[in-house]
Design a protein around this motif. Structure first.
Motif, PDB file in Angstrom:
ATOM      1  N   ARG A 252     -78.132  81.551   2.602  1.00 33.20           N
ATOM      2  CA  ARG A 252     -78.696  80.520   3.478  1.00 33.20           C
ATOM      3  C   ARG A 252     -79.121  79.289   2.677  1.00 33.20           C
ATOM      4  O   ARG A 252     -78.850  78.151   3.083  1.00 33.20           O
ATOM      5  CB  ARG A 252     -79.898  81.088   4.249  1.00 33.20           C
ATOM      6  CG  ARG A 252     -80.509  80.145   5.272  1.00 33.20           C
ATOM      7  CD  ARG A 252     -81.633  80.835   6.021  1.00 33.20           C
ATOM      8  NE  ARG A 252     -82.198  79.969   7.031  1.00 33.20           N
ATOM      9  CZ  ARG A 252     -83.162  79.071   6.800  1.00 33.20           C
ATOM     10  NH1 ARG A 252     -83.642  78.933   5.560  1.00 33.20           N
ATOM     11  NH2 ARG A 252     -83.627  78.306   7.770  1.00 33.20           N
ATOM     12  N   GLU A 253     -79.772  79.514   1.550  1.00 32.14           N
ATOM     13  CA  GLU A 253     -80.167  78.393   0.687  1.00 32.14           C
ATOM     14  C   GLU A 253     -78.934  77.659   0.176  1.00 32.14           C
ATOM     15  O   GLU A 253     -78.925  76.425   0.078  1.00 32.14           O
ATOM     16  CB  GLU A 253     -81.005  78.911  -0.486  1.00 32.14           C
ATOM     17  CG  GLU A 253     -82.441  79.234  -0.125  1.00 32.14           C
ATOM     18  CD  GLU A 253     -83.169  78.028   0.444  1.00 32.14           C
ATOM     19  OE1 GLU A 253     -83.093  76.945  -0.180  1.00 32.14           O
ATOM     20  OE2 GLU A 253     -83.799  78.158   1.510  1.00 32.14           O
ATOM     21  N   ILE A 256     -77.607  75.387   2.919  1.00 26.97           N
ATOM     22  CA  ILE A 256     -78.457  74.210   3.104  1.00 26.97           C
ATOM     23  C   ILE A 256     -78.235  73.190   1.991  1.00 26.97           C
ATOM     24  O   ILE A 256     -78.152  71.980   2.238  1.00 26.97           O
ATOM     25  CB  ILE A 256     -79.941  74.626   3.173  1.00 26.97           C
ATOM     26  CG1 ILE A 256     -80.201  75.447   4.450  1.00 26.97           C
ATOM     27  CG2 ILE A 256     -80.864  73.408   3.126  1.00 26.97           C
ATOM     28  CD1 ILE A 256     -81.597  76.040   4.523  1.00 26.97           C
ATOM     29  N   ASN A 257     -78.104  73.669   0.770  1.00 29.95           N
ATOM     30  CA  ASN A 257     -77.863  72.769  -0.358  1.00 29.95           C
ATOM     31  C   ASN A 257     -76.465  72.175  -0.324  1.00 29.95           C
ATOM     32  O   ASN A 257     -76.220  71.086  -0.856  1.00 29.95           O
ATOM     33  CB  ASN A 257     -78.073  73.507  -1.686  1.00 29.95           C
ATOM     34  CG  ASN A 257     -79.527  73.898  -1.900  1.00 29.95           C
ATOM     35  OD1 ASN A 257     -80.437  73.227  -1.420  1.00 29.95           O
ATOM     36  ND2 ASN A 257     -79.747  75.003  -2.616  1.00 29.95           N
ATOM     37  N   PRO A 260     -76.830  68.937   3.969  1.00 25.35           N
ATOM     38  CA  PRO A 260     -78.107  68.859   4.694  1.00 25.35           C
ATOM     39  C   PRO A 260     -77.973  69.089   6.192  1.00 25.35           C
ATOM     40  O   PRO A 260     -78.918  69.557   6.837  1.00 25.35           O
ATOM     41  CB  PRO A 260     -78.587  67.430   4.396  1.00 25.35           C
ATOM     42  CG  PRO A 260     -77.914  67.064   3.120  1.00 25.35           C
ATOM     43  CD  PRO A 260     -76.569  67.735   3.164  1.00 25.35           C
ATOM     44  N   ASN A 261     -76.797  68.787   6.746  1.00 26.04           N
ATOM     45  CA  ASN A 261     -76.596  68.999   8.182  1.00 26.04           C
ATOM     46  C   ASN A 261     -76.656  70.478   8.549  1.00 26.04           C
ATOM     47  O   ASN A 261     -76.962  70.837   9.686  1.00 26.04           O
ATOM     48  CB  ASN A 261     -75.256  68.413   8.616  1.00 26.04           C
ATOM     49  CG  ASN A 261     -75.088  68.395  10.126  1.00 26.04           C
ATOM     50  OD1 ASN A 261     -75.981  67.949  10.853  1.00 26.04           O
ATOM     51  ND2 ASN A 261     -73.959  68.892  10.595  1.00 26.04           N
ATOM     52  N   ASN A 262     -76.378  71.335   7.580  1.00 29.77           N
ATOM     53  CA  ASN A 262     -76.438  72.774   7.846  1.00 29.77           C
ATOM     54  C   ASN A 262     -77.851  73.223   8.197  1.00 29.77           C
ATOM     55  O   ASN A 262     -78.036  74.147   9.002  1.00 29.77           O
ATOM     56  CB  ASN A 262     -75.931  73.561   6.631  1.00 29.77           C
ATOM     57  CG  ASN A 262     -74.427  73.461   6.475  1.00 29.77           C
ATOM     58  OD1 ASN A 262     -73.707  73.180   7.429  1.00 29.77           O
ATOM     59  ND2 ASN A 262     -73.943  73.672   5.260  1.00 29.77           N
ATOM     60  N   PHE A 263     -78.836  72.587   7.595  1.00 30.74           N
ATOM     61  CA  PHE A 263     -80.222  72.932   7.925  1.00 30.74           C
ATOM     62  C   PHE A 263     -80.511  72.606   9.387  1.00 30.74           C
ATOM     63  O   PHE A 263     -81.173  73.374  10.088  1.00 30.74           O
ATOM     64  CB  PHE A 263     -81.198  72.176   7.023  1.00 30.74           C
ATOM     65  CG  PHE A 263     -82.649  72.433   7.353  1.00 30.74           C
ATOM     66  CD1 PHE A 263     -83.277  73.594   6.927  1.00 30.74           C
ATOM     67  CD2 PHE A 263     -83.378  71.527   8.121  1.00 30.74           C
ATOM     68  CE1 PHE A 263     -84.601  73.851   7.235  1.00 30.74           C
ATOM     69  CE2 PHE A 263     -84.709  71.768   8.436  1.00 30.74           C
ATOM     70  CZ  PHE A 263     -85.315  72.936   7.992  1.00 30.74           C
ATOM     71  N   SER A 264     -80.025  71.457   9.848  1.00 28.50           N
ATOM     72  CA  SER A 264     -80.229  71.066  11.246  1.00 28.50           C
ATOM     73  C   SER A 264     -79.560  72.055  12.194  1.00 28.50           C
ATOM     74  O   SER A 264     -80.120  72.410  13.248  1.00 28.50           O
ATOM     75  CB  SER A 264     -79.665  69.656  11.477  1.00 28.50           C
ATOM     76  OG  SER A 264     -79.783  69.279  12.835  1.00 28.50           O
ATOM     77  N   LEU A 266     -78.908  75.272  11.538  1.00 21.87           N
ATOM     78  CA  LEU A 266     -79.696  76.506  11.496  1.00 21.87           C
ATOM     79  C   LEU A 266     -80.970  76.361  12.317  1.00 21.87           C
ATOM     80  O   LEU A 266     -81.386  77.296  13.016  1.00 21.87           O
ATOM     81  CB  LEU A 266     -80.040  76.846  10.048  1.00 21.87           C
ATOM     82  CG  LEU A 266     -78.876  77.341   9.176  1.00 21.87           C
ATOM     83  CD1 LEU A 266     -79.277  77.363   7.709  1.00 21.87           C
ATOM     84  CD2 LEU A 266     -78.427  78.725   9.623  1.00 21.87           C
ATOM     85  N   GLU A 267     -81.588  75.191  12.260  1.00 23.04           N
ATOM     86  CA  GLU A 267     -82.808  74.955  13.027  1.00 23.04           C
ATOM     87  C   GLU A 267     -82.517  74.996  14.526  1.00 23.04           C
ATOM     88  O   GLU A 267     -83.330  75.490  15.315  1.00 23.04           O
ATOM     89  CB  GLU A 267     -83.394  73.588  12.648  1.00 23.04           C
ATOM     90  CG  GLU A 267     -84.778  73.318  13.183  1.00 23.04           C
ATOM     91  CD  GLU A 267     -85.875  74.013  12.402  1.00 23.04           C
ATOM     92  OE1 GLU A 267     -87.038  73.874  12.777  1.00 23.04           O
ATOM     93  OE2 GLU A 267     -85.557  74.702  11.405  1.00 23.04           O
TER      94      GLU A 267
END
Length: 338
Positions: A252-253, A256-257, A260-264, A266-267
């Motif tokens: 997962r980390e 995200i690294n 950055p769109n991957n964090f959005s 996942l959120e």
């Protein structure tokens, strides 16, 4: 749906939370007696006598000191056990969640008026989703009835964890994100996530302050299914939630690294009300045997089940339903939607 069996017009769902009594600490001698009663059937006379002596030594030695510390903890914590249980038995576990932690099973509709029938997946799924959304709306407006035993209110806080809740993997310990808010508390997510053939979609379940109607939900699901069946399978990122927890946390980390769109993204999944899984499987199921449906809810296509979500609603191709839920939402059952 102005009135339901579970709607209250006089009491608010969470109004008794602050007045509930704290979790009591059972007397030490009572706990030890229960332990001895529990082990007695499995021991011979000599083994039991030896165990009895060890227990008595504990009771009048270190056990007394530990019990005193427990009583002191109970003075400052309303539930002295909750944090320990949540961490030690749940968040610290490193084994894959979907098989060792999650609860799953069939929905209790086969023995009623809906026999399984190919081609009814979207129609029935849309209606079931609509009922689920109304259940969410009852909680949001604090109009779900307060559970009571002989007139005494029970703790309703677990219902807060049903919608918009997700477990987030950690390297050594997981965490829980909860985005649910009542109307009096503020804004709350209102989107759902739908998964089909390894693809992930999201759509808002509320428009102009009103929950989408079953035909509107059906239109969304039909578009998703048609598009997925006309394209190659998606990457199936959801399957990563079936991995060992530390591995999943590191992956997962990495995602995200990577972007950055991957964090959005996942959120969006984590904050969604729940996940709708459009499953191509067509399990056999009868009122007498839910085995195949139950098996598929636990071990079916991992690319369309987000194992960390508090609720995955599974709708199979023959119109039967199931669920795969993180145990944080163990309170919830399909029966509450009927």
């Amino acid at each position: 749906m102005e009135h339901t069996t579970f709607e209250s017009t006089e009491e608010r769902t969470f109004q008794y939370q602050n007045s509930l009594p704290p979790l009591p600490v059972p007397p030490l001698n009572e706990s030890l007696k229960k332990y001895l009663d529990a082990v007695k059937p499995f021991l011979n006379k000599e083994e039991y006598q030896r165990t009895f002596e060890i227990v008595k030594k504990f009771e009048h030695g270190i056990g007394k000191e530990l019990h005193h510390k427990l009583l002191e903890r109970a003075k400052v914590k309303k539930n002295w056990l909750e944090e320990w249980w949540l961490n030690s038995a749940y968040l610290d576990a490193r084994t894959p969640s979907q098989l060792s932690v999650n609860v799953a099973g069939s929905a209790p509709y086969l023995e009623h008026y809906w026999a399984s029938k190919e081609g009814t997946q979207l129609e029935r799924g849309a209606i079931a989703v609509w009922h689920t959304l109304h259940f969410w709306d009852l909680l949001r407006r604090e109009r779900y009835v307060v559970d009571k035993v002989r007139g005494t209110p029970l703790d309703m806080n677990q219902l807060r964890m049903l919608f918009s809740t997700c477990k987030v993997p950690g390297v050594t310990r997981d965490s829980i994100t909860n985005y649910f808010r009542t109307e009096s508390e503020g804004d709350c997510p209102s989107h759902v996530v739908a998964m089909c053939r390894g693809h992930i979609f999201a759509f808002d379940a509320v428009h102009d302050g009103h929950i989408l109607t079953p035909p509107e939900i059906h239109r969304q699901l039909a578009y998703i299914k048609k598009r997925c069946h006309n394209e190659s399978n998606g990457p199936g990122v959801a399957a990563l939630t079936t991995k060992e927890r530390t591995q999943w946390a590191k992956i997962r980390e990495y995602l995200i690294n990577l972007d950055p769109n991957n964090f959005s993204i996942l959120e969006t999944i984590q904050s969604s009300l729940f996940v709708i899984s459009l499953d191509d499987a067509s399990p056999d199921g009868t009122p007498e045997d839910y085995s195949m449906i139950s098996l598929l809810t636990l071990t079916g296509d991992p690319t369309i089940r987000w194992g960390d979500k508090s609720y995955n609603f599974l709708t199979f191709s023959n119109g039967t339903f199931g669920s795969n839920s993180d145990t944080n939402a163990i309170y919830f059952t399909h029966e509450q939607l009927k």
